[in-house]
Motif scaffolding. Structure first.
Motif, mmCIF file in Angstrom:
data_model
loop_
_atom_site.group_PDB
_atom_site.id
_atom_site.type_symbol
_atom_site.label_atom_id
_atom_site.label_comp_id
_atom_site.label_asym_id
_atom_site.label_seq_id
_atom_site.Cartn_x
_atom_site.Cartn_y
_atom_site.Cartn_z
ATOM 1 N N PRO A 44 -5.660 8.315 -0.441
ATOM 2 C CA PRO A 44 -6.563 6.873 -0.612
ATOM 3 C C PRO A 44 -7.585 7.506 -1.721
ATOM 4 C CG PRO A 44 -7.292 8.365 1.537
ATOM 5 C CD PRO A 44 -6.023 8.876 0.806
ATOM 6 N N ARG A 45 -7.851 6.179 -2.219
ATOM 7 C CA ARG A 45 -8.783 6.240 -3.580
ATOM 8 C C ARG A 45 -10.394 6.003 -3.009
ATOM 9 N NH1 ARG A 45 -5.482 2.221 -7.188
ATOM 10 N NH2 ARG A 45 -5.174 1.315 -4.942
ATOM 11 N N ASN A 46 -10.344 5.368 -1.852
ATOM 12 C CA ASN A 46 -11.737 5.076 -1.106
ATOM 13 C C ASN A 46 -11.547 4.913 0.209
ATOM 14 O OD1 ASN A 46 -10.898 2.317 -0.652
ATOM 15 N ND2 ASN A 46 -10.706 2.134 -2.927
ATOM 16 N N LEU B 251 0.814 -1.301 0.005
ATOM 17 C CA LEU B 251 -0.170 0.118 -0.117
ATOM 18 C C LEU B 251 0.632 1.386 0.069
ATOM 19 C CD1 LEU B 251 -2.989 0.753 0.105
ATOM 20 C CD2 LEU B 251 -2.931 0.961 2.615
ATOM 21 N N ASP B 252 0.594 2.302 -0.765
ATOM 22 C CA ASP B 252 1.288 3.604 -1.032
ATOM 23 C C ASP B 252 0.902 4.390 -0.054
ATOM 24 O OD1 ASP B 252 2.752 5.550 -1.871
ATOM 25 O OD2 ASP B 252 1.745 6.176 -3.569
ATOM 26 N N LEU B 253 1.649 4.831 0.898
ATOM 27 C CA LEU B 253 1.371 5.788 2.041
ATOM 28 C C LEU B 253 1.326 7.071 1.431
ATOM 29 C CD1 LEU B 253 2.661 4.174 5.244
ATOM 30 C CD2 LEU B 253 0.128 4.120 4.557
ATOM 31 N N GLN C 223 -4.829 2.590 5.337
ATOM 32 C CA GLN C 223 -3.667 3.414 5.394
ATOM 33 C C GLN C 223 -3.498 3.767 6.902
ATOM 34 O OE1 GLN C 223 -3.965 6.780 2.853
ATOM 35 N NE2 GLN C 223 -3.004 5.920 1.251
ATOM 36 N N VAL C 224 -4.331 4.230 7.576
ATOM 37 C CA VAL C 224 -4.260 4.246 9.145
ATOM 38 C C VAL C 224 -3.963 3.285 9.988
ATOM 39 C CG1 VAL C 224 -5.734 5.089 11.138
ATOM 40 C CG2 VAL C 224 -6.235 5.978 8.952
#
Length: 267
Positions: free
Chosen positions: A30-32, A24-26, A39-40
């Motif tokens: 975010p896309r959704n 996952l790219d931090l 991410q959180v």
């Protein structure tokens, strides 16, 4: 597999992490909603269990602990105590001075200072002592090494009698600086005799001190009143030129700033 944190603190919002959480790219948005929650969770999992703050002791303020003594003042020797009417008159005059400073603060703070008025940096305690008291008074007997040129008042006020607490100067002070200067000068006074320039500055700073008082202000002004009473108790003559000033400072601390246990009680 659940982490130790999850065992102790169950998720309030269960999220299906799905595949590829480790990729996952931090850095991107975010896309959704699900990606935001993932991410959180991932950011939380990367935090260390224990964090130790790196504190620079040099940046800590001195005297962070305030010890406010409740000890009273030494009683005035017979004949040295001012009358109640005198004390009330001084409090009334002092109140008028404070109102005048408040009313005209903006005007005086915008007043251009003379070129020779160079105020020290905020943290320069020794510089402030020289500025207020003059180097000759601040250093005491050790100042005898100054040359005659150094002692010329026209050359440098800070080397002779210090700068007077002009409205154009004190109107620039915020409460932090007022409290700091009170503490600096009162601490100096604890080990020195009373001098006129000290009295002028203490009166001016008290006139700028806002009410209600902070705890450290309570401690400082009570210390001031006790020191004045101590010096007064050693006087041999009612004609001593410093007696009115000492009585005045005790009066203002006790009567105006409501430290009534320190007040002089007329005979």
């Amino acid at each position: 597999m659940k982490s130790d944190v999850e065992e102790l603190m169950p998720r309030l919002l269960p999220v299906d992490c799905g595949e590829g959480t480790e990729n996952l790219d931090l850095s991107g948005p975010p896309r959704n909603p699900q990606e935001y929650l993932r991410q959180v969770q991932l950011e939380a999992s990367l935090c260390p269990d224990v964090v130790v703050a790196q504190i620079d002791p040099k940046k800590l303020k001195k005297k962070q602990t305030v010890n406010a003594s409740v000890a009273g003042c030494l009683a005035a020797p017979v004949g040295f105590c001012p009358s109640l009417s005198w004390q009330q008159h001084q409090v009334s005059n002092f109140s008028d001075v404070r109102q005048s400073i408040t009313k005209n603060r903006t005007h005086w703070s915008n007043h251009i200072l003379d070129d020779n008025v160079q105020m020290p940096k905020l943290t320069d305690e020794e510089g402030w002592k020289r500025f207020c008291l003059g180097e000759k008074t601040y250093l005491g007997p050790s100042s005898s090494g100054l040359t005659e040129a150094d002692q010329e008042p026209a050359l440098d006020y800070s080397k002779v009698v210090g700068f007077p607490p002009l409205l154009s100067i004190v109107s620039r002070f915020n409460q932090s600086l007022v409290l700091m200067l009170l503490d600096i000068l009162i601490s100096w006074f604890e080990e020195r005799e009373f001098v006129p320039q000290l009295g002028r500055w203490l009166y001016a700073l008290l006139a700028c001190l806002e009410k209600p008082l902070l705890p450290e202000a309570h401690s400082s002004i009570r210390q001031l009143a006790r020191r004045c009473a101590q010096l007064r108790s050693t006087m041999n003559s009612q004609e001593d030129e410093n007696l009115p000033a000492l009585n005045l400072l005790i009066c203002l601390v006790a009567r105006y700033f409501e430290q009534v246990d320190l007040a002089d009680q007329p005979e």
